[in-house]
Design a protein around this motif. Structure first.
Motif, PDB file in Angstrom:
ATOM      1  N   ALA A 261       1.062  -0.914   0.126  1.00  0.00           N
ATOM      2  CA  ALA A 261       0.630   0.357   0.158  1.00  0.00           C
ATOM      3  C   ALA A 261       0.695   1.197   0.102  1.00  0.00           C
ATOM      4  CB  ALA A 261      -0.733   0.074   0.525  1.00  0.00           C
ATOM      5  N   LEU A 262       0.006   2.117   1.094  1.00  0.00           N
ATOM      6  CA  LEU A 262       1.119   3.238   0.923  1.00  0.00           C
ATOM      7  C   LEU A 262       1.989   3.720   1.131  1.00  0.00           C
ATOM      8  CD1 LEU A 262       0.531   7.033   0.422  1.00  0.00           C
ATOM      9  CD2 LEU A 262      -0.447   6.828   2.417  1.00  0.00           C
ATOM     10  N   GLY A 293      -3.275   6.423   8.214  1.00  0.00           N
ATOM     11  CA  GLY A 293      -4.782   5.545   8.436  1.00  0.00           C
ATOM     12  C   GLY A 293      -4.710   4.834   8.857  1.00  0.00           C
ATOM     13  N   LEU A 294      -4.817   5.679   9.919  1.00  0.00           N
ATOM     14  CA  LEU A 294      -5.309   4.721  11.631  1.00  0.00           C
ATOM     15  C   LEU A 294      -6.732   4.791  11.116  1.00  0.00           C
ATOM     16  CD1 LEU A 294      -3.321   2.641  13.258  1.00  0.00           C
ATOM     17  CD2 LEU A 294      -3.433   5.154  15.469  1.00  0.00           C
ATOM     18  N   VAL A 325       1.080   2.406  16.537  1.00  0.00           N
ATOM     19  CA  VAL A 325       2.232   3.279  15.924  1.00  0.00           C
ATOM     20  C   VAL A 325       3.596   3.499  17.006  1.00  0.00           C
ATOM     21  CG1 VAL A 325       1.896   5.920  15.422  1.00  0.00           C
ATOM     22  CG2 VAL A 325       0.130   4.511  14.599  1.00  0.00           C
ATOM     23  N   GLU A 326       2.929   3.825  18.290  1.00  0.00           N
ATOM     24  CA  GLU A 326       3.722   3.852  19.069  1.00  0.00           C
ATOM     25  C   GLU A 326       5.206   2.802  18.759  1.00  0.00           C
ATOM     26  OE1 GLU A 326       1.751   3.617  22.323  1.00  0.00           O
ATOM     27  OE2 GLU A 326       0.490   5.705  22.503  1.00  0.00           O
ATOM     28  N   PRO A 367      -0.914   3.208  -3.455  1.00  0.00           N
ATOM     29  CA  PRO A 367      -1.391   4.194  -2.715  1.00  0.00           C
ATOM     30  C   PRO A 367      -3.077   3.355  -3.089  1.00  0.00           C
ATOM     31  CG  PRO A 367       0.101   5.693  -3.266  1.00  0.00           C
ATOM     32  CD  PRO A 367       0.332   4.336  -4.584  1.00  0.00           C
ATOM     33  N   ALA A 368      -3.402   3.095  -3.979  1.00  0.00           N
ATOM     34  CA  ALA A 368      -4.970   3.441  -4.002  1.00  0.00           C
ATOM     35  C   ALA A 368      -5.174   1.690  -3.078  1.00  0.00           C
ATOM     36  CB  ALA A 368      -5.301   2.205  -5.302  1.00  0.00           C
ATOM     37  N   ASN A 369      -4.197   1.056  -2.536  1.00  0.00           N
ATOM     38  CA  ASN A 369      -5.267   0.314  -1.453  1.00  0.00           C
ATOM     39  C   ASN A 369      -4.480   0.455  -0.271  1.00  0.00           C
ATOM     40  OD1 ASN A 369      -4.363  -2.200  -3.919  1.00  0.00           O
ATOM     41  ND2 ASN A 369      -2.657  -1.645  -4.214  1.00  0.00           N
ATOM     42  N   ASN A 370      -3.904   1.210  -0.132  1.00  0.00           N
ATOM     43  CA  ASN A 370      -4.028   2.001   1.577  1.00  0.00           C
ATOM     44  C   ASN A 370      -5.180   1.904   1.900  1.00  0.00           C
ATOM     45  OD1 ASN A 370      -2.080   2.415   3.120  1.00  0.00           O
ATOM     46  ND2 ASN A 370      -3.060   5.251   3.571  1.00  0.00           N
TER      47      ASN A 370
END
Length: 391
Positions: A261-262, A293-294, A325-326, A367-370
């Protein structure tokens, strides 16, 4: 739900598996290999680990060792000339992602009409034909190229890293031996390890994910997440090396059947323009892009955190996703991943190339899969946020 899956026909895995390389070719009716590798594999003597089993099987392997990091269309053309000059019946990609991707691209270009160029096969074109079968032997636990239908080649005229996809890039067989990774420098261990984690995570949240790719991705994350710091701290930890190698191959199967993805879409232009190793550029981007994206796929990111052992089953999705993320930021700190600025990329040159890099990222299709699909301005903002960001 109907799922279409691709994978190598034969995979031989485990410590010492490379000794069976000649046997693998024999099983497949192959006997005249051209081994594609890089100068370090040749000069270090590691290549002998592949050549000797071939000789013992009565074969006379030839070697093309001109592969470069971020393989280029010019190197592919040179390799195709070598392939055409001999009576080879297969290509053996031995090394990290670059030799394996080079072998794949050589097979694709060699099957094309005279005058064709690698740019003719970049996505959205389908590269479904290869002139000869490909057998891959990875020496890093990272790219997963031994299990995928993708190769990435740089166009030297445009400085574009081109994603090329199709059955022509799918290896016929893979020999996966974690003992080949014991001598890796710490930086390569870290960068390829984060690369494989990125493959698994992006496949898991991809818009093209399916139940089978999810199984591969979950298994990969369970193996990679607890072992990446272990191999960084102790390169001779055999159990951790084996887990990382198996995880990298499973992650390759995951994204080959779901797509990345992205992170990968943005990573390729960094490699093309600034020659940052692929795994390292992924690592530079992974925390910021995951945070971006979260909210668009919070349950999936939360599940990934639980699978990786970062969050408990009792935690809600919001807390678990934030923990992910952390953890990605902490992993970059612990593995000494530099920002683009600390890696030495000039700020003015970085800023000046951002519009082109954003266009190239979008054009790759990844990116279109993100979960959250960005526009050019949002990609530029993510590049800007990542430039000087501390992990």
């Amino acid at each position: 739900m109907v799922v279409s899956l691709v994978a190598p026909r034969l995979m031989v895995m485990g410590g010492g598996a490379v000794a069976k390389l000649g046997e693998v070719l024999g099983q497949l009716g192959l006997s005249r290999p051209l081994v594609v590798t890089d100068p370090f594999m040749l000069s270090s003597g590691l290549l002998e680990r592949a050549l000797e089993p071939l000789r013992q099987a009565g074969m006379v392997p030839a070697v093309f060792s001109e592969t470069v990091p971020d393989p280029t269309d010019t190197v592919i053309a040179a390799g195709v000339a070598v392939l055409a000059a001999g009576e080879y019946d297969c290509l053996v990609g031995f090394g990290g992602g670059s030799p394996m991707d080079t072998a794949k691209a050589m097979a694709i270009l060699a099957a094309a009409p005279a005058g064709a160029r690698m740019r003719d096969f970049k996505v959205p074109a389908a590269a479904n034909r290869g002139a000869v079968p490909i057998i891959c032997v990875p020496t890093t636990a990272g790219t997963g190229s031994e299990a995928t239908r993708f190769t990435v080649i740089t166009d030297t005229e445009t400085d574009e890293k081109m994603l090329i996809a199709g059955l022509g890039a799918l290896p016929l067989a893979a020999v996966v031996d974690h003992e080949l990774t014991f001598g890796l420098p710490a930086r390569i261990t870290a960068d390829t390890g984060i690369d494989s984690l990125t493959h698994a995570l992006e496949a898991f949240v991809s818009a093209r994910a399916n139940p089978v790719s999810d199984d591969y991705a979950r298994s990969a994350m369970r193996l990679i997440a607890p072992n990446l710091r272990r191999v960084w701290a102790d390169p001779q930890d055999a159990a951790a090396r084996e887990a990382m190698m198996r995880g990298a191959t499973l992650a390759g199967l995951a994204f080959s059947n779901a797509s990345v993805a992205l992170v990968h879409g943005m990573s390729r232009p960094i490699g093309a323009h600034f020659h940052v190793p692929h795994g390292l550029s992924n690592a530079m981007l992974l925390p910021a892009v995951t945070a971006f994206g979260l909210e668009a796929a919070r349950p999936r990111y939360a599940e990934a955190a639980r699978v990786m052992g970062i969050a408990s089953e009792a935690e809600g999705d919001q807390a678990a996703a934030q923990r992910l993320v952390e953890e990605l930021r902490a992993l970059n700190r612990d593995l000494a991943v530099p920002s683009p600025a600390r890696w030495g990329i000039d700020a003015a040159k970085w800023e000046g190339l951002l519009p082109l890099m954003a266009k190239q990222a979008l054009a790759s299709g990844s990116p279109a899969n993100n979960p959250r699909v960005p526009d050019e301005a949002e990609i530029v903002a993510l590049y800007q946020a990542s430039y000087g960001a501390s992990a």
